[in-house]
Design a protein around this motif. Structure first.
Motif, PDB file in Angstrom:
ATOM      1  N   VAL B 407     -13.360  -9.721   5.449  1.00 45.61           N
ATOM      2  CA  VAL B 407     -12.270  -9.711   4.466  1.00 45.61           C
ATOM      3  C   VAL B 407     -12.262  -8.316   3.844  1.00 45.61           C
ATOM      4  O   VAL B 407     -13.272  -7.875   3.285  1.00 45.61           O
ATOM      5  CB  VAL B 407     -12.467 -10.797   3.382  1.00 45.61           C
ATOM      6  CG1 VAL B 407     -11.392 -10.664   2.294  1.00 45.61           C
ATOM      7  CG2 VAL B 407     -12.421 -12.190   3.998  1.00 45.61           C
ATOM      8  N   ILE B 408     -11.144  -7.613   3.984  1.00 43.55           N
ATOM      9  CA  ILE B 408     -11.105  -6.188   3.598  1.00 43.55           C
ATOM     10  C   ILE B 408      -9.851  -5.872   2.784  1.00 43.55           C
ATOM     11  O   ILE B 408      -8.908  -6.659   2.749  1.00 43.55           O
ATOM     12  CB  ILE B 408     -11.099  -5.277   4.855  1.00 43.55           C
ATOM     13  CG1 ILE B 408      -9.874  -5.601   5.748  1.00 43.55           C
ATOM     14  CG2 ILE B 408     -12.391  -5.423   5.632  1.00 43.55           C
ATOM     15  CD1 ILE B 408      -9.657  -4.605   6.867  1.00 43.55           C
ATOM     16  N   ARG B 409      -9.869  -4.709   2.121  1.00 42.19           N
ATOM     17  CA  ARG B 409      -8.660  -4.183   1.496  1.00 42.19           C
ATOM     18  C   ARG B 409      -7.690  -3.728   2.605  1.00 42.19           C
ATOM     19  O   ARG B 409      -8.130  -3.431   3.724  1.00 42.19           O
ATOM     20  CB  ARG B 409      -9.012  -2.992   0.603  1.00 42.19           C
ATOM     21  CG  ARG B 409      -9.707  -3.378  -0.704  1.00 42.19           C
ATOM     22  CD  ARG B 409     -10.191  -2.140  -1.449  1.00 42.19           C
ATOM     23  NE  ARG B 409     -11.203  -1.409  -0.689  1.00 42.19           N
ATOM     24  CZ  ARG B 409     -11.007  -0.263  -0.031  1.00 42.19           C
ATOM     25  NH1 ARG B 409      -9.817   0.322  -0.057  1.00 42.19           N
ATOM     26  NH2 ARG B 409     -11.978   0.310   0.647  1.00 42.19           N
ATOM     27  N   PRO B 410      -6.390  -3.666   2.308  1.00 42.30           N
ATOM     28  CA  PRO B 410      -5.429  -3.254   3.347  1.00 42.30           C
ATOM     29  C   PRO B 410      -5.463  -1.750   3.593  1.00 42.30           C
ATOM     30  O   PRO B 410      -4.510  -1.043   3.271  1.00 42.30           O
ATOM     31  CB  PRO B 410      -4.082  -3.728   2.787  1.00 42.30           C
ATOM     32  CG  PRO B 410      -4.259  -3.783   1.308  1.00 42.30           C
ATOM     33  CD  PRO B 410      -5.710  -4.073   1.053  1.00 42.30           C
ATOM     34  N   SER B 411      -6.561  -1.251   4.149  1.00 45.83           N
ATOM     35  CA  SER B 411      -6.633   0.189   4.445  1.00 45.83           C
ATOM     36  C   SER B 411      -7.324   0.415   5.776  1.00 45.83           C
ATOM     37  O   SER B 411      -8.208  -0.355   6.176  1.00 45.83           O
ATOM     38  CB  SER B 411      -7.390   0.924   3.329  1.00 45.83           C
ATOM     39  OG  SER B 411      -8.780   0.922   3.605  1.00 45.83           O
ATOM     40  N   PHE B 415     -10.879  -1.061   7.525  1.00 44.52           N
ATOM     41  CA  PHE B 415     -10.918  -1.696   8.847  1.00 44.52           C
ATOM     42  C   PHE B 415     -11.894  -0.949   9.767  1.00 44.52           C
ATOM     43  O   PHE B 415     -12.668  -1.566  10.490  1.00 44.52           O
ATOM     44  CB  PHE B 415      -9.518  -1.745   9.458  1.00 44.52           C
ATOM     45  CG  PHE B 415      -9.482  -2.457  10.783  1.00 44.52           C
ATOM     46  CD1 PHE B 415      -9.941  -3.762  10.902  1.00 44.52           C
ATOM     47  CD2 PHE B 415      -8.996  -1.828  11.923  1.00 44.52           C
ATOM     48  CE1 PHE B 415      -9.925  -4.423  12.134  1.00 44.52           C
ATOM     49  CE2 PHE B 415      -8.979  -2.482  13.141  1.00 44.52           C
ATOM     50  CZ  PHE B 415      -9.443  -3.780  13.244  1.00 44.52           C
TER      51      PHE B 415
END
Lengths: 421, 421
Positions: B407-411, B415
């Motif tokens: 689960v990551i930030r949208p960057s 990724f």
């Protein structure tokens, strides 16, 4: 024809598809993994040169979307390759629901019968063929949930890798569906629109090389899959267009492609040319198109979604201008319903027809109900409503209303006591 | 012919069915809502006098169980009445799974494609017709979960009342499915076998008057629905019997009816008479039939179930003696798999074929896997495995293995970090 921006493998076969064409300016491109016009940034869509297609030819085909292969950007032998064979779902005559709403003729096109139980299997099936044509080894997407399952399942069956991206707060069923097929599922902290933007960045990055993002760089092919809903509805009605059709709006692509599908059937002489009204359905918590429709605007103002209908929670729908155009041209409307109305509609459909719809189906049946009760539908017109997903994926929406009426010991006396209550 | 114990309405029409016949002593009864022989307490089953039935006649029928209406206890116009039109589910060629297991020819009969996503829709559809014939107003059952949803959905569509009984500790999905269609769902504090006994008592009580318990007083009709699995598999293989078939065992009824269906096809000249092996599959936590098979016994010792395969958790399966007889007669086996093997099999099937099975499907694929790896299957034989339910109903079985990989930030940087891991 403008040169393709990517090299096309020598073996590509897109059937009757001959080019990509800009929906805004008409510029044509070779068939490649491209999605935006380099002249005007308009969306690209597939252009065809259809040969003759007969009802008999279609009827002799498989009971899947591949019966319409001559009308899709796929090779003639597509049905023989490993795929999930989606489509040819039931068009259910809904007499009991029609009676409750005072309508003469009502059908539910029930796409919960697809392999991963949503209409997404249709669009992904076409994207898989495009990915094969372009030599991509990994299938990817941004997803509000249903698409993640459809992509990873289709990739598993086709023997492709998968890496899909979802908002991190989705329903458990959709998270499990997105990961059980063995692909990589990545949760993104953000809304679907942020997930989508992230995927657009990834396409330009070496990390995403040889990746087919079904709803980005394969989008022109992918989107064509929704035409099969139009074809099936017309064929299942006995080669006739419905007079009214209620379609959910997320990106708006499905609605525009159903309209395109109807137009193709008319042009090919497969159905009689008669008027049909296209009705768009949104959740009130994410209703930019309904808002623009009511205000008489041609473009929408993006919103931040807040609704239980997560599969429709796209706050900045790319195809909104085309949706508004089609709805107005056909004399339809775009309407929205509250979360409570969505739940009521799910329960109404289940109780009258034995169909358990996803929240997106609650949106379409809810809009149908609202319009019927307000006298804004023609009760005599042959009407079709789409259910695009499965209630099993959005259990929480109805869980508060769907519990045992009693829990008792296994004795007749205990049961008598509950019946007497 | 012995007099019927109930009065038969004047309008009954059971097609080619002519009587109920005791499986033990052969005593015949008029077609009524009866399930046990008054001479010897043996189970009753439907007896027919078939007219000629051709492949062409069947192939021209609807894409549902009703294409086989001439072989079922239903009227000729059955397809025209409101019903869920189950059946004609996909027979999926499973080349990738076959390759993993070293088998030449493998198909999955995937009954998750039924309206409520289990094979139960088949048997309930026949029971609904019997209920109509007998003038019953309420449809009922004891259920391990799938049947509750199938009965309440079918009742909703047919316009009948429903009151169904389940063990109180079932999966949420099955509880919601059992109540969303508007019938009454009652949780019983006890095992399925206790629920079943309770229903048998209720039938003799005035409370249960005019109730059709699909798997008790309508059981002879209901059980016939499983024959359609045999018919479909044979037709979908090109009018040919498989050489090996793996079938789950709950009550054992399904296995006996598939065998009966194959025998009817041979007798009617619709398929060539060739040997087939019937393989029964159980969960180790509820394996009375596998235990009896290994010990060489003709009768089973009831067990208290403890397995994640709740839809197979019948500790005292009524048809066990017939199952043992069929398996031994055809040269098959009955085998069981642990809960861990069930989960592994669900994941294996999902990863190779894009099919997300219920725990019952994990049992059959698990037994297939076990037998193949131990060299106890003929790898050259044409093999069919049943998946009788849908993974969406037993999410918890795989939830620990089906999570986002990150689960990551949208960057892109975020990724990149996960890819590098």
């Amino acid at each position: 024809m403008v040169l393709a921006t990517h090299t096309k493998p020598a073996t590509t076969d897109f059937g009757a598809a001959v080019a990509l064409s800009c929906r805004e300016c008409g510029t044509r491109y070779d068939l490649g993994p491209d999605f935006a016009c380099i002249e005007c940034f308009g969306p690209l869509e597939v252009a065809y040169e259809f040969g003759p297609v007969s009802r008999e030819q279609i009827e002799a085909g498989p009971t899947s979307v591949w019966r319409y292969r001559a009308l899709l950007p796929v090779p003639a032998d597509v049905a023989d390759k490993p795929n999930l064979a989606p489509g040819w779902t039931k068009l259910v005559r809904a007499d009991r629901l029609a009676a409750e709403l005072g309508l003469r003729s009502l059908h539910i096109k029930d796409d919960s019968g697809n392999p991963t139980h949503s209409f997404k299997d249709r669009v992904v099936a076409i994207a898989v063929e495009a990915a094969r044509n372009f030599g991509f080894h990994t299938l990817s997407c941004s997803s509000t949930g249903n698409l993640a399952g459809a992509v990873t399942a289709a990739a598993a069956r086709a023997g492709l890798d998968a890496c899909v991206f979802i908002p991190a707060d989705l329903e458990q069923a959709k998270v499990v569906m997105g990961s059980v097929y063995g692909g990589r599922l990545v949760g993104i902290e953000g809304t679907y629109d942020e997930v989508n933007r992230f995927c657009s960045e990834l396409i330009g990055d070496p990390l995403g090389d040889k990746w087919g993002f079904v709803n980005v760089n394969l989008r022109p092919y992918y989107a064509e899959g929704s035409k099969t809903l139009a074809y099936e509805i017309a064929e299942q009605l006995g080669w006739r267009l419905p007079e009214q059709i209620v379609i959910p709006i997320a990106s708006g692509s499905q609605l525009t492609k159903i309209d395109k599908g109807f137009a193709e059937l008319i042009k090919l002489g497969l159905v009689e040319d008669r008027p049909y009204k296209v009705i768009g359905a949104q959740a009130a918590g994410c209703a930019p198109v309904a808002t623009a429709f009511r205000a008489g605007h041609d473009v929408i103002k993006p919103v931040k979604p807040d609704t239980i209908a997560k599969s429709l929670a796209i706050g900045n729908p790319a195809d909104a201008p085309y949706v508004l155009d089609i709805v107005r041209r056909t004399g339809g409307v775009v309407e929205d319903v509250t979360d409570d109305q969505i739940v009521d509609a799910i329960r109404l459909l289940a109780r009258t027809e034995g169909i358990f719809a996803e929240t997106a189906g609650g949106v379409t049946v809810g809009v149908l109900t609202k319009l019927a009760r307000e006298g804004r539908l023609d009760p005599e017109a042959e009407t079709v409503v789409l259910n695009t997903g499965d209630g099993l994926k959005t259990l929480d929406a109805v869980a508060a209303h769907a519990r045992p009426s009693a829990v008792i010991r296994p004795s007749l006396d205990a049961f008598r006591a509950t019946v007497a209550e």
